[in-house]
Design an enzyme around this catalytic site. Sequence first.
Site, PDB file in Angstrom:
ATOM      1  N   GLU A  99       0.836  -1.193   0.000  1.00 42.46           N
ATOM      2  CA  GLU A  99       0.000   0.000   0.000  1.00 42.46           C
ATOM      3  C   GLU A  99       0.880   1.255   0.000  1.00 42.46           C
ATOM      4  OE1 GLU A  99      -2.177   0.009   3.626  1.00 42.46           O
ATOM      5  OE2 GLU A  99      -2.802   2.098   3.446  1.00 42.46           O
ATOM      6  N   ASP A 133      -0.978  -1.418   5.765  1.00 44.09           N
ATOM      7  CA  ASP A 133      -0.792  -0.833   7.094  1.00 44.09           C
ATOM      8  C   ASP A 133      -1.747  -1.439   8.107  1.00 44.09           C
ATOM      9  OD1 ASP A 133       1.089   0.791   6.022  1.00 44.09           O
ATOM     10  OD2 ASP A 133      -0.197   2.567   5.876  1.00 44.09           O
ATOM     11  N   ASP A 189      -3.871  -0.222  10.033  1.00 43.33           N
ATOM     12  CA  ASP A 189      -4.895   0.744  10.455  1.00 43.33           C
ATOM     13  C   ASP A 189      -6.157   0.516   9.620  1.00 43.33           C
ATOM     14  OD1 ASP A 189      -4.308   1.702   7.976  1.00 43.33           O
ATOM     15  OD2 ASP A 189      -3.419   3.593   8.653  1.00 43.33           O
ATOM     16  N   ASP A 196      -7.508   2.179   7.131  1.00 44.98           N
ATOM     17  CA  ASP A 196      -7.327   2.256   5.684  1.00 44.98           C
ATOM     18  C   ASP A 196      -6.663   0.999   5.140  1.00 44.98           C
ATOM     19  OD1 ASP A 196      -8.539   4.587   5.103  1.00 44.98           O
ATOM     20  OD2 ASP A 196      -6.718   5.832   5.174  1.00 44.98           O
TER      21      ASP A 196
END
Length: 638
Positions: A428, A502, A504, A506
């Site tokens: 990403e 990641d 998180d 997103d």
Amino acid sequence: MTEEYGANNIQVLEGLEAVRKRPAMYIGSTDAYGLHHLVYEIVDNSIDEALAGHCDNISVVIRENNSIEVIDNGRGIPVDPHPLYKTSALEIVLTKLHAGGKFDNKSYKVSGGLHGVGVSVVNALSSEMSVEVFRDGKVYVQEYKRGNAVAPVKAIGKSNKRGTRIVFLPDAKIFEEIEYNFDTLSSRLRELAFLNANLRISILDERSEAKKQAKSREHVFQFKGGIVSFVEFLNENKTPIVKKPIFFHSLKGDLDIEIAIQYIDTYTETVFTYANNINTREGGTHLIGFKSALTRVLNDQLKKGKFDKNMTQLSGDDVREGLVAVISVKIPEPQFEGQTKMKLGNSDVKWLVESAVNENLGLYFDENPQDVKKIIEKCILSARARLAAKKARDLTRRKSALENDALPGKLADCTEKDASKSELFIVEGNSAGGSAKQGRDRFFQAILPLRGKILNVEKARLDKILSNEEIKNLITAIGTGVGEDEFNIDKARYHKIIIMTDADVDGAHIRTLLLTFFYRYMKQLIDSGYLYIAQPPLYNIKSGKESNYAYDDEERNNILKKYPEGKAVIQRYKGLGEMNPEQLWETTMDPIKRIMLKVMVDDEIEAENVFSVLMGDVVEPRRKFIEDNAKNVQNLDL
Ligand code: 0RA
């Protein structure tokens, strides 16, 4: 003559030592898969009683210590002395391996299918087992330890009930874990209830852990509608274009065929196929026959009706866009083939199913022109999109032929050309992509950075998907192509494709979008075990010169315990970009140290449901799904 008969029998019946020595040969594995298979093995025998018309009720209980109780009201396992062995038939059935499997090939049987090995195998792999048979007005019992009878079969009383009750405790010496998963069992039992209309199957979880949970741990499955109810269940959170599923039941000689179909307003294709209640995940002759007849029947309707005159031919893909179907055949001697033995091989099934679909669907469509109109119009939209997609694809192909290097510019490829030794990291963002490119072992690790979020393929047609830059890069890098006609697993350029996002919200979203794409358009990559999810550490804990990584909260707490209070500096990694190339290599990419999750689909029905609810466009079920699962979310960035 006597000698021949004896020799024959020795071949058929073996002791159970072999099973304990090589359990995986009989039940696939000794992990959770094999553990749950023990239950299915018993239940399949009860289902056989149901198929033979002798049983309409099966009850499964997970008991406190993870022992399993299965009760059915079938004929009961025969108890009279076996003519050859003198002992009770019950003891033979429970303590000898039936290598032959099917003795009576006149009837349909579930048992004897995938690792269909008989109840004796369950006995061999249980530290304790007991069987009660209700038969001929009496109750008989026998108990076993690790497959050996503790005492002869005993009649212990009178009863006018009929059936079999089996309780077994999986052997902790054999299985990696013996904790049963309620949802896993429940899902398979529900499927069996759909496939056998009217049969009542219940499951109850008696474990105290389960009782503490608010969620109901008891289900009763019984469907008058059979596979029609199955299709309605699959489409519960979707929008059908024709209200009621189309259903027919047809007998062609020995072959029993049931098919239920319904079209929904999306672009995916969901077809579940079964032979004798076994999910034939690799398809086979019943599926081939169905597809070919469906294409033909709808093309006939296209020609008969008043539709777009320029549209002369619908392809197989066109007529299956938005299709949800369940195909269930029952056959006296199924042949299971393919890599995982989940492909129906009997060749005559193809044309028998084909002619059954031609006749029955043909008739239905002739009688229901309103439904036909809706379905054909949807197929035409799909055909137009397919033609547009083909144009786009031909264009890219011509372009790449000119450029002679078809690989995307953003891909940092590896040197290794052997796909089985090569890995592709899908990363990403460009900054993490940069770290990964510097940190990797460029000999066998390739990096493809993705810019932001990829398209949600659940809401788009193939033509739109194929015009999306990020997805195009992904497809060319992987090398297999997409779509029914084009996809070729042998062309995969990497046998490990690793999603690295990641830790998180997103990152989780991007991971879900990628998983949706792979599930819908490259499912074989998943089935072949090529798809993985990287597990970057969540924390770095520094104390003085010492530095430790933690991959979850429990690990973090354990590390913290080692250090005196106040000396614990904790860094919570939010993005891969926060790690330098060496750290990224050390924690996430180095094959020796990294932790990766292999993506597997063990519950097709649940997977289908999750992807359509989470990524589709019906809002209310999504809200409910997120609410129901919120308690499982550990790292919610707010
Ligand atoms: C052998 C022969 C017959 C039935 C069964 C086994 C049988 C096994 C299980 C396991 C769980 N429930 C079961 N119910 C039946 C045929 C019986 C007959 O012909 O009477």
